[in-house]
Design an enzyme around this catalytic site. Structure first.
Site, PDB file in Angstrom:
ATOM      1  N   ARG A 474       0.830  -1.208   0.000  1.00 46.11           N
ATOM      2  CA  ARG A 474       0.000   0.000   0.000  1.00 46.11           C
ATOM      3  C   ARG A 474       0.859   1.251   0.000  1.00 46.11           C
ATOM      4  O   ARG A 474       1.920   1.284   0.612  1.00 46.11           O
ATOM      5  CB  ARG A 474      -0.816   0.092   1.293  1.00 46.11           C
ATOM      6  N   SER A 538       8.128  -4.709   6.365  1.00 42.85           N
ATOM      7  CA  SER A 538       7.799  -5.723   7.374  1.00 42.85           C
ATOM      8  C   SER A 538       8.713  -6.940   7.342  1.00 42.85           C
ATOM      9  O   SER A 538       8.269  -8.077   7.125  1.00 42.85           O
ATOM     10  CB  SER A 538       6.357  -6.154   7.192  1.00 42.85           C
ATOM     11  N   ASP A 592       6.233  -3.444  10.599  1.00 42.52           N
ATOM     12  CA  ASP A 592       4.769  -3.325  10.676  1.00 42.52           C
ATOM     13  C   ASP A 592       4.245  -3.437  12.106  1.00 42.52           C
ATOM     14  O   ASP A 592       3.238  -2.806  12.462  1.00 42.52           O
ATOM     15  CB  ASP A 592       4.049  -4.333   9.755  1.00 42.52           C
TER      16      ASP A 592
HETATM   17  C1  BG6 Z   1      -1.742  -4.390   7.542  1.00 47.75           C
HETATM   18  C2  BG6 Z   1      -0.609  -3.460   7.916  1.00 47.75           C
HETATM   19  O1  BG6 Z   1      -2.944  -3.872   8.005  1.00 47.75           O
HETATM   20  O2  BG6 Z   1      -1.494  -5.658   8.112  1.00 47.75           O
HETATM   21  C3  BG6 Z   1       0.677  -4.041   7.383  1.00 47.75           C
HETATM   22  O3  BG6 Z   1      -0.828  -2.190   7.369  1.00 47.75           O
HETATM   23  C4  BG6 Z   1       0.879  -5.430   7.941  1.00 47.75           C
HETATM   24  O4  BG6 Z   1       1.755  -3.221   7.727  1.00 47.75           O
HETATM   25  C5  BG6 Z   1      -0.321  -6.273   7.643  1.00 47.75           C
HETATM   26  O5  BG6 Z   1       2.044  -6.005   7.395  1.00 47.75           O
HETATM   27  C6  BG6 Z   1      -0.190  -7.638   8.259  1.00 47.75           C
HETATM   28  O6  BG6 Z   1      -1.248  -8.487   7.883  1.00 47.75           O
HETATM   29  P1  BG6 Z   1      -1.258  -9.370   6.568  1.00 47.75           P
HETATM   30  O7  BG6 Z   1      -2.323 -10.350   6.853  1.00 47.75           O
HETATM   31  O8  BG6 Z   1      -1.566  -8.452   5.442  1.00 47.75           O
HETATM   32  O9  BG6 Z   1       0.103  -9.987   6.469  1.00 47.75           O
HETATM   33  C1  GLC Z   2       7.698 -11.597   9.413  1.00 50.92           C
HETATM   34  C2  GLC Z   2       8.749 -10.513   9.411  1.00 50.92           C
HETATM   35  C3  GLC Z   2       8.435  -9.479  10.488  1.00 50.92           C
HETATM   36  C4  GLC Z   2       7.036  -8.987  10.332  1.00 50.92           C
HETATM   37  C5  GLC Z   2       6.080 -10.135  10.358  1.00 50.92           C
HETATM   38  C6  GLC Z   2       4.627  -9.718  10.193  1.00 50.92           C
HETATM   39  O1  GLC Z   2       7.829 -12.308  10.607  1.00 50.92           O
HETATM   40  O2  GLC Z   2      10.009 -11.069   9.618  1.00 50.92           O
HETATM   41  O3  GLC Z   2       9.344  -8.394  10.385  1.00 50.92           O
HETATM   42  O4  GLC Z   2       6.756  -8.095  11.372  1.00 50.92           O
HETATM   43  O5  GLC Z   2       6.397 -11.054   9.345  1.00 50.92           O
HETATM   44  O6  GLC Z   2       4.401  -9.104   8.970  1.00 50.92           O
END
Ligand code: BG6
Ligand code: GLC
Ligand code: BG6
Ligand code: GLC
Length: 866
Positions: A474, A538, A592
């Protein structure tokens, strides 16, 4: 409120031949029960009644169980079945603390039993030992069942609305189907479980003293279990006659009865049996009543006496029926409230001699329920076949599960003891990662993030946030204004991250990110502005300051070459410069979890933990600077990105990993790494279920042993399917739909089994996260030196958000593991981008303050450098 480990009433698919024991009512029975399923659904039973002599009821436990086994042996001879090892359901009508359907330790004897060395012992073990001692035959003891539960099941076989079982006999008790989410003493939240209320014990804490009379107290004092079962002693067959006798003595002493003469029979405890109450109340004419009384009691009654005795009996039985009615009204009202219904229609299955033989008891009971619970229509169905039939039905279901699915999944269920052990292992990992000496070899990296506080409400400005690494990439524009109240406006675009790009070269990946950013700025007409950018990235990054992040290793789906070991801020800057069509100021790179904590911290200043349960899983929290040996300084706090996904990479979790987990790891992009993440997070859970289903099908436990090519294809079963299948209402039809898409034609049993597999896998995930989160919470509590911790955890991630039961299971388990912490779980509604903007705002303000002031103070310079 003893959990009975019976999850559903019969559905007609039960079949087989079972042995049942029925111990604890007026009669001890041994039965054989043959159940047929399908259109010719039927149950046939053969039984024999055996006596349990008084001295055995109150002898030693060994004598009692030897006697039971002796009776079974006689029955098997009689039926010619000594050599068939039948599954056995054991109706044992006393309070048992169960930890499974075949495990139950006797809490305390009630009614007329008092055998020694049984309380606190497992009754199934005692029966098994007695069978071994006799060494004549073998049985497979599958279920131990209270008589209320057996009765409910017996009646539910005919009437699916039957969800309550009532015994009004020697003893008095009720069970009913409760929602799992309300049963805090048992893990799990989905569906229902039968609870044996043991309402006979109501009042043991003194809460019904205002309605107990001196006669009740006398009956209690003369009983085998004085002080106990106070409600039962006012309502059940074993005691009503005795209450009447106490009243008659009192009236006689006052000269109001029997011409004031207390005869020997009247002095004898237990002489006035409850069946006399039934008989006396049934007699219409005074004459027959006198004859009966004289015959029964040798009391030398007169006509007036008889009328008084009948009055007394009537009052005692009427009160008993009213009290049971009041209890029942409370239960049906609770069920109605559980289901959020205006009106509840429900059936109660009933058994017991008092209900069956007394002329008025059942009517008064029903009238009372109708008056006290007007929003419920309650039907009462008499159990014609006793509770043995129900015990056999429970045995049929339990065996189907125990023999099949649970054999595979047993190791995926954790006791609280195991979870507490995992929690303390993770606590040690946290400490290892924080200390300078042990950090290099620690699996949980405990990465400093250089974020030192959650938002304080003064942030403002216009920012761009990138959010890369979750299921969506995003880009956002976040405007934080500050007129009167702080408000945030966000505009978001989602961009693709095709597989060839995330698995290609790093340069291509960052060119793609820069291109998407350019497109976003173009669309939002801000290409000419140089807005500060916060970069949610992340993945595990080593940071020495806010705007630098060296990628340690890729995780989840990403595997672009040439990025590990590099600063991702530099790579992105390079890609932007190369384009030359816009400028960007990357002020901060945040994980994240950190973005999520900051997003939630914006709304709740108590938020000091951020967790993600999505594609991947991870947590960050605010640690005391004095404990962070990797960063200089001792003042204040800093957010630590734990990278808990790597927990177990040193073999620490081998005892709880299964062969399925090992298969998942072998087939992943990063074998040997992120082992905790692979047991927990959305990227792997669907695949885990698929592997289990394939294995079960191979063994003939599912789909009649048929395996389709789709079922064998990696990735065909996704985590979102688990969420759909575990929905309480349409879950089973979803299972059918999803399995059909995999080419299998599942039976109703297959669908139930698949739902069960999904529940075990997702439940394990929630339990593991609960254990690691609990470790962080106890660390926070210890850091603050407080007896209770009150805190907020910010959470995001598709698994947590989409799965129908996950959140509740997680919350419940955390509360059980760390009862000393009051935790608020706050869902991040707006993703981590908002949080990244908050971090950027702080960085930008610090920088601006440095630039604006004519001579920046050394301290503020230092803050920025750090
Ligand atoms: C989102 C966050 O809502 O959730 C991201 O903005 C995050 O930063 C993500 O990585 C994690 O959830 P998923 O299910 O998309 O991996
Ligand atoms: C993985 C990444 C970590 C992140 C998580 C959730 O574990 O290594 O940095 O916070 O996924 O997205
Ligand atoms: C029987 C059931 O019909 O009723 C027993 O099979 C139960 O399991 C009993 O305990 C209760 O009634 P009573 O009057 O025999 O205690
Ligand atoms: C006693 C027992 C209970 C049983 C009831 C009816 O109350 O404690 O387990 O259900 O009697 O038999």
């Amino acid at each position: 409120m003893l959990p009975a480990f019976v999850f559903q009433t019969p559905d007609g698919t039960e079949r087989g031949k079972y042995l049942a024991l029925d111990l604890g009512g007026t009669n001890f029975r041994v039965l054989v029960v043959k159940i047929r399923s399908g259109i010719r659904k039927s149950v046939r039973m053969y039984n024999k009644i055996y006596a349990i002599p008084h001295e055995i009821m109150q002898g030693t436990g060994e004598e009692l169980f030897d006697h039971i086994v002796h009776c079974i042996s006689d029955f098997l001879d009689y039926m010619g079945m000594k050599n068939t090892r039948l599954p056995l359901g054991f109706t044992f009508s006393f309070p048992c603390r169960q930890t499974g359907i075949d495990k139950g330790s006797l809490v305390s004897w009630t009614k007329g039993f008092k055998a020694t060395d049984c309380e606190d012992h497992d009754v199934v073990d005692m029966l098994r030992d007695a069978i071994k001692r006799r060494n004549e035959f073998d049985l497979d003891i599958v279920a131990v069942v209270n008589d209320t539960v057996g009765t409910m099941m017996t009646c539910a076989y005919e009437d699916s609305k039957c969800e309550i079982g009532l015994i009004a006999g020697t003893g008095s008790n009720v069970c009913y189907m409760e929602d799992m989410r309300n049963i805090e003493t048992v893990e799990g939240d989905e569906g229902q479980m039968c609870v044996n209320t043991e309402w006979g014990g109501f009042g043991e804490n003194g809460c019904i003293e205002d309605i107990r009379t001196k006669f009740d107290r006398e009956v209690d004092e003369g009983s085998l279990n004085s002080g106990k079962q106070r409600f039962e002693k006012m309502t059940s067959g074993m005691y009503l006659g005795e209450i009447v006798r106490q009243i008659l003595i009192d009236l006689t002493k006052r000269g109001l009865l029997f011409r004031g003469r207390i005869t020997e029979p009247l002095k004898t405890r237990g002489i006035f049996e409850t069946k006399f109450l039934s008989q006396i109340e049934r007699f219409i004419s005074t004459y027959t009543l006198i004859i009966a009384l004289m015959h029964l009691q040798s009391l030398g009654s007169t006509c007036d006496d008889s009328i008084i005795v009948k009055e007394v009996c009537g009052a005692v039985s009427h009160r008993a029926a009213q009290l049971c009615g009041a209890g029942m009204a409370a239960i049906v009202e609770k069920i109605r409230e559980n289901r959020g219904l205006e009106h509840l229609e429900i059936t109660v299955g009933v058994d017991g001699t008092l209900y069956k033989l007394h002329p008025h008891f059942s009517r008064v009971l029903k009238d009372t329920v109708r008056d006290l619970a007007p929003k419920c229509t309650v039907s009462f169905v008499l159990s014609e076949d006793g509770s043995g039939k129900g015990a056999a039905l429970i045995t049929a279901v339990a065996r189907r599960y125990c023999g099949g699915i649970d054999k595979y999944l047993y190791s995926m269920r954790f006791s609280d003891e195991t979870l507490l052990e995992i929690m303390s292992r993770f606590r040690r990992e946290l400490e290892k990662g924080l200390s300078q000496d042990t950090n290099p070899t620690a699996t949980v990296k405990m990465l400093p993030t250089f974020v030192r506080s959650i938002p304080d409400g003064t942030e403002k400005g216009d920012f761009i946030a990138l959010d890369l690494g979750g299921s969506n990439f995003r880009i956002l524009r976040v405007k934080v204004s500050h007129e009167k109240k702080q408000t945030v406006q966000m505009e978001t675009e989602i961009y693709d991250t095709p597989e060839d790009i995330i698995h290609g070269s790093g340069t291509r990946l960052f060119d793609h990110v820069a291109e998407c950013l350019g497109d976003f700025m173009e669309k939002h007409k801000i290409k000419d502005k140089k807005l500060p950018v916060g970069f949610t990235f992340s993945f595990p990054c080593a940071q020495t300051k806010l705007d630098e992040g060296i990628l340690l290793t890729w995780t989840k789906r990403f595997k672009a070459s040439g990025v590990e070991g590099m600063d991702v801020v530099k790579l992105l800057n390079k890609a932007i410069k190369k384009r030359g069509d816009y400028e960007a100021d990357i002020m901060a790179v945040v994980n994240d979890t950190v973005g999520t904590m900051m997003t939630c911290g914006f709304d709740d200043h108590r938020c000091e933990v951020g967790i993600i349960i999505g594609t991947g899983t991870n947590a960050c929290y605010m640690e005391e600077m004095r404990h962070i040996e990797l960063v200089e300084g001792d003042e204040g706090r800093m957010c630590i990105n734990t990278e808990w996904g790597a927990f177990g990479d040193d073999g620490m979790l081998e005892d709880i990993r299964t062969d399925f987990d090992r298969d998942i790891d072998r087939g992943s992009l990063n074998p040997g790494k992120q082992l905790f993440e692979k047991m927990v997070s959305g990227m792997y859970m669907g695949e885990l279920v698929r592997l289990i289903l394939v294995k079960m099908a191979r063994e003939g436990l599912l789909f009649e042993g048929r395996i389709t090519p789709e079922l064998l294809t990696k990735g065909k079963f996704e985590t979102k399917h688990i969420s759909a299948i575990e929905k309480s209402k349409e879950g089973l039809s979803k299972a059918k739909e999803i399995l059909a898409r995999l080419g299998v034609e599942p039976s109703a049993d297959d669908c139930i089994a698949v739902q069960h597999v999904c529940a075990i896998v997702s439940f394990r995930s929630a339990s593991l996260v609960a254990a690691t989160l609990a470790a962080i919470l106890t660390r926070l509590k210890d850091n603050k030196h407080v007896p209770r911790l009150k805190t907020t955890v910010g959470i995001d991630g598709s698994l947590y958000k989409m799965h129908p039961q996950y959140a509740r299971r997680l919350h419940k388990t955390v509360r059980r593991l760390v009862p000393e912490c009051d935790v608020r779980f706050l869902l991040s509604e707006s993703g981590s981008g908002k949080g990244a903007a908050m971090v950027t705002a702080w960085a930008y303000r610090t920088l601006a303050c440095l630039w604006d002031s004519p001579s920046p103070s050394p301290a503020s310079k230092l803050v920025w450098m750090l």
